[in-house]
Design a protein around this motif. Sequence first.
Motif, PDB file in Angstrom:
ATOM      1  N   LEU A 174     -36.931  -2.120 -12.809  1.00 20.00           N
ATOM      2  CA  LEU A 174     -36.823  -2.757 -12.258  1.00 20.00           C
ATOM      3  C   LEU A 174     -36.800  -3.941 -13.439  1.00 20.00           C
ATOM      4  CD1 LEU A 174     -40.504  -2.683 -10.165  1.00 20.00           C
ATOM      5  CD2 LEU A 174     -37.641  -2.644  -9.536  1.00 20.00           C
ATOM      6  N   VAL A 175     -35.703  -4.803 -12.918  1.00 27.22           N
ATOM      7  CA  VAL A 175     -35.459  -5.855 -14.624  1.00 27.22           C
ATOM      8  C   VAL A 175     -35.369  -6.974 -13.982  1.00 27.22           C
ATOM      9  CG1 VAL A 175     -33.755  -4.011 -15.722  1.00 27.22           C
ATOM     10  CG2 VAL A 175     -32.952  -5.741 -14.159  1.00 27.22           C
ATOM     11  N   GLU A 176     -35.807  -8.066 -14.613  1.00 26.10           N
ATOM     12  CA  GLU A 176     -35.970  -9.547 -14.732  1.00 26.10           C
ATOM     13  C   GLU A 176     -34.271  -9.880 -14.201  1.00 26.10           C
ATOM     14  OE1 GLU A 176     -37.863 -12.360 -17.422  1.00 26.10           O
ATOM     15  OE2 GLU A 176     -37.079 -10.807 -19.083  1.00 26.10           O
ATOM     16  N   PRO A 177     -34.447 -11.394 -14.077  1.00 26.50           N
ATOM     17  CA  PRO A 177     -33.241 -11.434 -13.546  1.00 26.50           C
ATOM     18  C   PRO A 177     -32.655 -12.172 -15.162  1.00 26.50           C
ATOM     19  CG  PRO A 177     -34.613 -13.001 -11.554  1.00 26.50           C
ATOM     20  CD  PRO A 177     -35.126 -12.034 -12.913  1.00 26.50           C
ATOM     21  N   ARG A 276     -38.474 -21.626 -20.333  1.00 25.68           N
ATOM     22  CA  ARG A 276     -37.966 -20.901 -19.727  1.00 25.68           C
ATOM     23  C   ARG A 276     -39.276 -19.799 -20.221  1.00 25.68           C
ATOM     24  NH1 ARG A 276     -33.242 -21.747 -22.013  1.00 25.68           N
ATOM     25  NH2 ARG A 276     -32.978 -19.986 -23.272  1.00 25.68           N
ATOM     26  N   ILE A 277     -39.507 -19.542 -20.997  1.00 25.76           N
ATOM     27  CA  ILE A 277     -40.480 -18.073 -21.594  1.00 25.76           C
ATOM     28  C   ILE A 277     -41.393 -17.998 -20.451  1.00 25.76           C
ATOM     29  CG2 ILE A 277     -42.094 -17.193 -23.278  1.00 25.76           C
ATOM     30  CD1 ILE A 277     -40.179 -18.219 -25.656  1.00 25.76           C
ATOM     31  N   ILE A 278     -42.174 -19.228 -20.612  1.00 30.03           N
ATOM     32  CA  ILE A 278     -42.933 -19.273 -19.565  1.00 30.03           C
ATOM     33  C   ILE A 278     -42.799 -19.386 -18.089  1.00 30.03           C
ATOM     34  CG2 ILE A 278     -45.490 -20.550 -18.492  1.00 30.03           C
ATOM     35  CD1 ILE A 278     -45.326 -21.671 -21.916  1.00 30.03           C
ATOM     36  N   LYS A 279     -41.625 -19.897 -17.750  1.00 34.81           N
ATOM     37  CA  LYS A 279     -41.202 -18.997 -16.580  1.00 34.81           C
ATOM     38  C   LYS A 279     -41.047 -17.753 -15.763  1.00 34.81           C
ATOM     39  CE  LYS A 279     -37.600 -20.414 -13.455  1.00 34.81           C
ATOM     40  NZ  LYS A 279     -35.911 -20.910 -12.963  1.00 34.81           N
ATOM     41  N   ARG A 280     -40.418 -16.699 -16.828  1.00 31.15           N
ATOM     42  CA  ARG A 280     -40.293 -15.625 -17.062  1.00 31.15           C
ATOM     43  C   ARG A 280     -41.545 -14.781 -16.745  1.00 31.15           C
ATOM     44  NH1 ARG A 280     -37.249 -14.178 -21.942  1.00 31.15           N
ATOM     45  NH2 ARG A 280     -36.899 -12.030 -21.141  1.00 31.15           N
TER      46      ARG A 280
END
Length: 385
Positions: A174-177, A276-280
């Motif tokens: 499983l990987v993040e986009p 972007r970090i927090i969104k991830r």
Amino acid sequence: MLALHFGAGNIGKGLIGYLLNKTGYEVCFVDINQKTVDKFNNYNSYQVEILDDNHTIETISPVSALNSVTQEEEVINAIVNADLITTSVGINNIPKIANILSQGLLKRAKENKKKIDIIANENAINASSSLKREIKRYVSNKEMENICTFVGFPNSAIDRLALSKHSEGGESVLVEPFYEWIINKSEIVNADSPIIKNAIYVEDLQPYIERKLYLVNMGHAATAYIGFLAGESTIQSALRNAKIEHLVRETLNEASQYILRKFNMDPKDMSDFIERIIKRFKNKNISDSILRVGRSPIRKLGYNERLIKPTRELFDLGLSIEYLSVAVAAAFLFDNPDDEESVILQNYICENGIEQAILHFTELENKTIREKIKEIYYQLKIQKW
């Protein structure tokens, strides 16, 4: 084209193998787990599930695998014939693969002196340089000089959350986009190798390495340690708590001041990067365990590690370390009986006290910083979340 990759873990499959396959390489994994090796060779493929809203599934093929323990000669021959060698074995395991790599490179020097690059993709600064030093331990100075005429050790910075998924059909990744694979272009020796698809090539890797370690990795650890104190089970649930999100955001803002000043980066770009970090971290399609992210607290409290270096550097610059100190203190309260380093840490605190523990594990010479961390440590022990 053959890419030989040491380490069949989640990053190896979910980022390195994933992008090498898209570049056109046939990927051969080298690992010590025979079940993993057999699975690659039986199916010649594996699946990657992207944690987007559609849960997109991609099949990576063709792939094969070798066992570095039971198939040593085959691995050595693969080193001779490979077009690219990469690793993701964990920085502590780099010494364990250096011997077989040295043997393969010495054989390659005799049979096939075609230029090749070896890229160590570990969660550490200049991992390829570390691998080069380890290889040097197994060869003579003259042999190493010969190796360096046709082998490059480009350093890299990698970033992608990759987890395992177990089901009746087997194990998938499983990987993040989001992902980044940044490679130091100036250290590459094989100019004929294809550009790795979606990798970023830079002349100076240092800003990207430090941004990754002291912002992304630091923020991830800070979320885990603060979330642990609040009784949260995942990074995502922790950040649904507005108080924790505020603490993490301000910790990132503090640490970013170190990066901004050292590398003269654009403040707007840095602000966007933090968002972007927090969104991830908040991705609702991910369930990332606090215990997984917080593991190995002793390593993460090291003098040049993610929590301590920005703290001491900012203090020396006369800038705020209020929130970073909270993250450091929270790390000393991470009490997971299933984590070996956590057990060692808590036993040391119990036997020697928090003041000595801070000095011992962080090696911080500045008493003012140590006193600040100690004060917050006691505050966090009684704080209600």
